[in-house]
Write a protein that holds these residues in place. Structure first.
Motif, PDB file in Angstrom:
ATOM      1  N   GLY A 143       0.848  -1.182   0.000  1.00 30.37           N
ATOM      2  CA  GLY A 143       0.000   0.000   0.000  1.00 30.37           C
ATOM      3  C   GLY A 143       0.885   1.234   0.000  1.00 30.37           C
ATOM      4  O   GLY A 143       1.857   1.320   0.747  1.00 30.37           O
ATOM      5  N   VAL A 144       0.596   2.194  -0.856  1.00 28.07           N
ATOM      6  CA  VAL A 144       1.380   3.429  -0.953  1.00 28.07           C
ATOM      7  C   VAL A 144       0.399   4.600  -1.000  1.00 28.07           C
ATOM      8  O   VAL A 144      -0.600   4.558  -1.713  1.00 28.07           O
ATOM      9  N   VAL A 145       0.685   5.646  -0.208  1.00 29.47           N
ATOM     10  CA  VAL A 145      -0.110   6.870  -0.220  1.00 29.47           C
ATOM     11  C   VAL A 145       0.802   8.008  -0.668  1.00 29.47           C
ATOM     12  O   VAL A 145       1.890   8.200  -0.109  1.00 29.47           O
ATOM     13  N   THR A 146       0.358   8.769  -1.682  1.00 27.67           N
ATOM     14  CA  THR A 146       1.154   9.891  -2.194  1.00 27.67           C
ATOM     15  C   THR A 146       1.000  11.089  -1.263  1.00 27.67           C
ATOM     16  O   THR A 146       0.161  11.091  -0.364  1.00 27.67           O
ATOM     17  N   ASP A 147       1.788  12.134  -1.490  1.00 32.07           N
ATOM     18  CA  ASP A 147       1.750  13.338  -0.660  1.00 32.07           C
ATOM     19  C   ASP A 147       0.400  14.060  -0.753  1.00 32.07           C
ATOM     20  O   ASP A 147       0.014  14.758   0.173  1.00 32.07           O
ATOM     21  N   ASP A 148      -0.302  13.899  -1.873  1.00 31.58           N
ATOM     22  CA  ASP A 148      -1.612  14.544  -1.998  1.00 31.58           C
ATOM     23  C   ASP A 148      -2.758  13.641  -1.532  1.00 31.58           C
ATOM     24  O   ASP A 148      -3.930  13.965  -1.724  1.00 31.58           O
ATOM     25  N   GLY A 149      -2.440  12.505  -0.877  1.00 38.53           N
ATOM     26  CA  GLY A 149      -3.456  11.655  -0.266  1.00 38.53           C
ATOM     27  C   GLY A 149      -4.016  10.563  -1.148  1.00 38.53           C
ATOM     28  O   GLY A 149      -4.904   9.826  -0.719  1.00 38.53           O
ATOM     29  N   GLN A 150      -3.522  10.393  -2.361  1.00 36.01           N
ATOM     30  CA  GLN A 150      -4.003   9.333  -3.256  1.00 36.01           C
ATOM     31  C   GLN A 150      -3.458   7.997  -2.766  1.00 36.01           C
ATOM     32  O   GLN A 150      -2.261   7.842  -2.552  1.00 36.01           O
ATOM     33  N   GLU A 151      -4.352   7.010  -2.582  1.00 32.63           N
ATOM     34  CA  GLU A 151      -3.948   5.699  -2.070  1.00 32.63           C
ATOM     35  C   GLU A 151      -3.878   4.699  -3.214  1.00 32.63           C
ATOM     36  O   GLU A 151      -4.751   4.650  -4.078  1.00 32.63           O
ATOM     37  N   TYR A 152      -2.800   3.877  -3.225  1.00 33.68           N
ATOM     38  CA  TYR A 152      -2.587   2.862  -4.247  1.00 33.68           C
ATOM     39  C   TYR A 152      -2.453   1.504  -3.600  1.00 33.68           C
ATOM     40  O   TYR A 152      -1.815   1.367  -2.554  1.00 33.68           O
ATOM     41  N   ALA A 153      -3.036   0.482  -4.242  1.00 33.49           N
ATOM     42  CA  ALA A 153      -2.858  -0.911  -3.862  1.00 33.49           C
ATOM     43  C   ALA A 153      -2.023  -1.536  -4.972  1.00 33.49           C
ATOM     44  O   ALA A 153      -2.485  -1.722  -6.091  1.00 33.49           O
ATOM     45  N   LEU A 154      -0.756  -1.815  -4.696  1.00 30.96           N
ATOM     46  CA  LEU A 154       0.195  -2.228  -5.719  1.00 30.96           C
ATOM     47  C   LEU A 154       0.548  -3.701  -5.581  1.00 30.96           C
ATOM     48  O   LEU A 154       0.733  -4.212  -4.469  1.00 30.96           O
ATOM     49  N   TYR A 155       0.677  -4.391  -6.720  1.00 36.24           N
ATOM     50  CA  TYR A 155       1.017  -5.806  -6.745  1.00 36.24           C
ATOM     51  C   TYR A 155       2.332  -5.982  -7.486  1.00 36.24           C
ATOM     52  O   TYR A 155       2.498  -5.544  -8.623  1.00 36.24           O
ATOM     53  N   GLY A 156       3.285  -6.653  -6.799  1.00 37.24           N
ATOM     54  CA  GLY A 156       4.577  -6.944  -7.402  1.00 37.24           C
ATOM     55  C   GLY A 156       5.257  -8.080  -6.667  1.00 37.24           C
ATOM     56  O   GLY A 156       5.826  -7.866  -5.600  1.00 37.24           O
ATOM     57  N   PRO A 157       5.190  -9.306  -7.211  1.00 32.55           N
ATOM     58  CA  PRO A 157       5.740 -10.449  -6.501  1.00 32.55           C
ATOM     59  C   PRO A 157       7.256 -10.384  -6.302  1.00 32.55           C
ATOM     60  O   PRO A 157       7.783 -11.020  -5.394  1.00 32.55           O
TER      61      PRO A 157
END
Length: 160
Positions: free
Chosen positions: A107-121
């Motif tokens: 899980g990554v949240v940018t400085d402007d508050g956008q949340e990402y659910a990232l997949y990378g094995p």
């Protein structure tokens, strides 16, 4: 057959006079054109630029100088743009890890508050709070990595 100078001179003389007339180099008295009146507004104190003659095509016709034009397809704008013209590169996410570990979901949240659910094995191990730069691609698998915008990790690296 040998040409005498009299037969060779008239065609050459005709060619020279024709060239002088088409380029404007002939004497004004010989062409019958009056001398222009110099007016005070036309007289300059500096050296005069030499007159430029129009180019002569091989056919003997005077070709006018080309006029620069806008390239085809380019017109001046009629209104301001509707979308921003300075767009950010797509597929780059910079933020803090909120769900870390050794993956494959992050899980990554940018400085402007956008949340990402990232997949990378094979993205690596990242602890919560680490600032990362992630190159993403569309997620083609049907995998849920939690809340946020789903994307696949192409490259994930810590940044200072």
């Amino acid at each position: 057959m040998q040409l005498t100078p009299r037969r060779a001179v008239p065609p050459l003389l005709t060619l020279v006079v024709a060239a002088m007339l088409t380029t404007g180099c002939a004497d004004r008295e010989a062409t019958g054109m009056p001398e222009p009146d110099p007016t005070p507004s036309a007289v300059t104190s500096g050296p005069a630029d030499p007159p430029t003659a129009a180019p002569v095509a091989p056919s003997g016709r005077v070709t006018p100088p080309s006029v620069p034009t806008d390239p085809p397809g380019r017109r001046p704008p009629t209104a301001p743009p509707k979308n921003p013209t300075d767009t950010r590169p797509t597929g780059i996410v910079v933020g803090h890890v909120t769900r870390g570990g050794s993956g494959p979901c992050y899980g990554v949240v940018t400085d402007d508050g956008q949340e990402y659910a990232l997949y990378g094995p094979e993205a690596g191990t990242f602890t919560t709070g680490t600032r990362v730069r992630v190159t993403t691609a569309p997620l083609l698998l049907r995998i849920s990595c939690g809340r946020g915008t789903h994307a696949a990790i192409v490259k994930m690296e810590p940044v200072g």
